[in-house]
Design a protein around this motif. Structure first.
Motif, short mmCIF file in Angstrom:
data_model
loop_
_atom_site.label_atom_id
_atom_site.label_comp_id
_atom_site.label_asym_id
_atom_site.label_seq_id
_atom_site.Cartn_x
_atom_site.Cartn_y
_atom_site.Cartn_z
N ARG A 1 0.84 -1.20 0.00
CA ARG A 1 0.00 0.00 0.00
C ARG A 1 0.87 1.25 0.00
O ARG A 1 0.57 2.24 -0.68
CB ARG A 1 -0.93 0.00 1.21
CG ARG A 1 -2.05 -1.02 1.12
CD ARG A 1 -3.18 -0.68 2.09
NE ARG A 1 -2.76 -0.72 3.48
CZ ARG A 1 -2.82 -1.81 4.25
NH1 ARG A 1 -3.28 -2.95 3.75
NH2 ARG A 1 -2.43 -1.76 5.51
N ASP A 2 1.97 1.23 0.77
CA ASP A 2 2.86 2.38 0.81
C ASP A 2 3.46 2.65 -0.57
O ASP A 2 3.52 3.80 -1.03
CB ASP A 2 4.00 2.14 1.81
CG ASP A 2 3.51 2.12 3.26
OD1 ASP A 2 2.40 2.62 3.51
OD2 ASP A 2 4.24 1.58 4.11
N VAL A 3 3.90 1.59 -1.24
CA VAL A 3 4.47 1.73 -2.59
C VAL A 3 3.42 2.29 -3.54
O VAL A 3 3.70 3.20 -4.33
CB VAL A 3 5.01 0.38 -3.10
CG1 VAL A 3 5.34 0.47 -4.58
CG2 VAL A 3 6.24 -0.04 -2.30
N THR A 4 2.21 1.74 -3.47
CA THR A 4 1.15 2.19 -4.37
C THR A 4 0.84 3.66 -4.15
O THR A 4 0.65 4.42 -5.12
CB THR A 4 -0.13 1.35 -4.13
OG1 THR A 4 0.16 -0.02 -4.39
CG2 THR A 4 -1.26 1.81 -5.05
N ALA B 1 12.40 4.02 -2.91
CA ALA B 1 13.34 3.24 -2.10
C ALA B 1 13.94 4.10 -0.98
O ALA B 1 14.06 3.65 0.17
CB ALA B 1 14.44 2.67 -2.99
N GLU B 2 14.29 5.33 -1.32
CA GLU B 2 14.87 6.22 -0.31
C GLU B 2 13.84 6.57 0.77
O GLU B 2 14.15 6.61 1.96
CB GLU B 2 15.39 7.50 -0.98
CG GLU B 2 16.60 7.25 -1.89
CD GLU B 2 16.99 8.49 -2.68
OE1 GLU B 2 16.22 9.49 -2.63
OE2 GLU B 2 18.04 8.46 -3.35
N THR B 3 12.60 6.81 0.35
CA THR B 3 11.54 7.18 1.29
C THR B 3 11.23 6.03 2.25
O THR B 3 11.03 6.23 3.46
CB THR B 3 10.26 7.57 0.54
OG1 THR B 3 10.54 8.70 -0.30
CG2 THR B 3 9.13 7.91 1.50
N MET B 4 11.25 4.80 1.71
CA MET B 4 10.88 3.63 2.51
C MET B 4 12.09 2.97 3.17
O MET B 4 11.93 1.98 3.90
CB MET B 4 10.14 2.62 1.63
CG MET B 4 8.82 3.12 1.09
SD MET B 4 7.95 1.92 0.03
CE MET B 4 7.67 0.58 1.20
N HIS B 5 13.32 3.49 2.87
CA HIS B 5 14.56 2.95 3.44
C HIS B 5 14.74 1.47 3.08
O HIS B 5 15.07 0.64 3.93
CB HIS B 5 14.58 3.14 4.97
CG HIS B 5 14.36 4.55 5.40
ND1 HIS B 5 15.29 5.55 5.19
CD2 HIS B 5 13.30 5.15 6.02
CE1 HIS B 5 14.82 6.70 5.66
NE2 HIS B 5 13.61 6.48 6.17
N VAL B 6 14.51 1.17 1.80
CA VAL B 6 14.74 -0.18 1.28
C VAL B 6 15.49 -0.05 -0.04
O VAL B 6 15.70 1.05 -0.55
CB VAL B 6 13.40 -0.93 1.05
CG1 VAL B 6 12.66 -1.13 2.38
CG2 VAL B 6 12.52 -0.19 0.06
N SER B 7 15.89 -1.19 -0.60
CA SER B 7 16.60 -1.16 -1.86
C SER B 7 15.62 -1.01 -3.03
O SER B 7 14.42 -1.28 -2.90
CB SER B 7 17.41 -2.45 -2.04
OG SER B 7 16.53 -3.55 -2.27
N THR B 8 16.15 -0.59 -4.18
CA THR B 8 15.29 -0.48 -5.37
C THR B 8 14.79 -1.85 -5.79
O THR B 8 13.68 -1.96 -6.35
CB THR B 8 16.07 0.16 -6.54
OG1 THR B 8 17.25 -0.62 -6.80
CG2 THR B 8 16.46 1.60 -6.23
#
Length: 384
Positions: free
Chosen positions: A305-308, A321-328
């Motif tokens: 949901r966050d990605v969407t 990726a930067e906003t969620m602190h995960v890799s691309t």
């Protein structure tokens, strides 16, 4: 009901729930299957807004089909009063299924809905209900009725219906997505419609265009009257006025036209003979009101949901990726899962699917007199 019959019916309902059918087709097949295991005189399926659990439509089967003269009373009773077998009460207490005769130990006076509404209006002697729940979300409720002279709904039948609750919810959720994929909403808007319902439950005043909006609340050939949806809001608004609920009632409804509508109800200040008046507003829903509902129907995980949400804001993969602190790579994995669940192949298709052409054709256009986007007129074929 034999164990073999119950298992066959359960399997049949599960299969059609996962078949991606529109709601009417899913319900027609499911209710026909259920009748083999749990005989009934009539049935009614109420769809609800999963966020507010308020009525968005009703479909009727068997002896109840076409008997819509008292639907406004149903909405008032169901949402204006409280009893253990009301859909809202069952949802809050997480009761999957219940029978009125069994839950009252045969004292039907303990159920105002059955003793003062269902029995005198329709002649039914017992009712069984199942809440269509998937996880924390409720998508509807099914009511089955029996006439006098036949056995009341028993514990085994109620337990069986409880096992169908998840499948029924899945079918309703999937049916909404099937409807989104299969039709295009009109791009014109006629502005809000307003109704004032008096303390005597009659509609006292309406604005221009209200009849059109009410007609759009019909839910196919098995539909109950739109008055039930309005009356549910009225009943909930009066409970809000009495301090029995903390949130003013509102619901989101996909109209017969394909357009999403949002309905609000507000109790008016009591002034003499106008005590109990409620104002209902029906207007075209804006994207922020509908996106969470459609995304919920995709059954996304919190991270999906966050990605969407970020995709809808036009954020690229690196920034997500930067906003969620995960890799691309993780973002791409989430996107692939979202695409699969939404049955799309790209970001553009995802955005179109969520906004489902009710809004996309008008984005960027000027606001019209209704306060909403004006339509884009397509040029004639062959025009230079």
């Amino acid at each position: 009901m034999t164990g073999l019959t119950a298992e066959r019916v359960r399997r049949d309902v599960e299969v059609v729930a996962r078949a991606g059918l529109e709601i009417d087709t899913f319900l027609e097949e499911s209710i026909a299957s259920i009748s083999r295991a749990v005989p009934f005189t009539s049935a009614c399926l109420a769809t609800v807004d999963p966020s507010t659990r308020l009525l968005t439509g009703a479909r009727k089967y068997g002896d109840l089909l076409g008997r819509n003269d008292h639907d406004h009373e149903f909405g008032l009773v169901e949402y204006g009063e409280s009893e253990p077998t009301a859909f809202m009460s069952m949802a809050e207490s997480r009761v999957a299924a219940a029978g009125v005769h069994l839950s009252t130990a045969g004292n039907l006076e303990a159920s105002p809905r059955l003793s003062r509404f269902i029995e005198p209006r329709f002649g039914y002697a017992d009712e069984m209900r199942a809440v269509c729940r998937e996880g924390d979300r409720v998508w509807g409720g099914l009511a089955l009725f029996r006439e006098p002279g036949v056995p009341h709904f028993g514990e085994d039948e109620i337990d069986f219906m409880a096992t169908l609750a998840h499948h029924l919810a899945l079918g309703l959720r999937s049916g909404m997505l099937a409807a989104l994929a299969g039709s295009t909403a009109p791009t014109s808007a006629s502005g809000p419609a307003v109704l004032i319902v008096g303390g005597d439950d009659s509609i006292r005043q309406t604005s221009l265009g209200a009849d059109e909006r009410l007609a759009d609340l019909l839910a196919g050939q098995n539909s109950g009257a739109p008055a039930a949806v309005i009356a549910a809001l009225v009943g909930a608004a009066r409970r809000f006025a009495r301090g029995e609920s903390s949130v003013p009632p509102r619901s989101r409804v996909r109209g017969a036209s394909g357009m999403w509508l949002v309905l609000h109800a507000s109790p008016l200040t009591a002034l003499g003979e106008h005590d109990g008046d409620v104002v209902i507003t029906i207007e075209e829903a804006r994207p922020p009101e509908i996106v969470p509902l459609v995304v919920a129907a995709f059954d996304l995980t919190p991270r999906e949901r966050d990605v969407t949400q970020l995709v809808l804001q036009g954020v690229d993969t690196k920034a997500i990726a930067e906003t969620m602190h995960v890799s691309t790579y993780t973002v791409q994995d989430h996107l692939k899962s979202v695409f699969d669940k939404a049955d799309v192949r790209s970001r553009r298709e995802l955005i179109s699917r969520i906004y489902f052409d009710q809004y996309v054709p008008r984005m960027g256009s000027e606001l019209g007199p209704s306060g909403w986007f004006t339509s884009h007129e397509s040029p004639a074929l062959g025009a230079g």
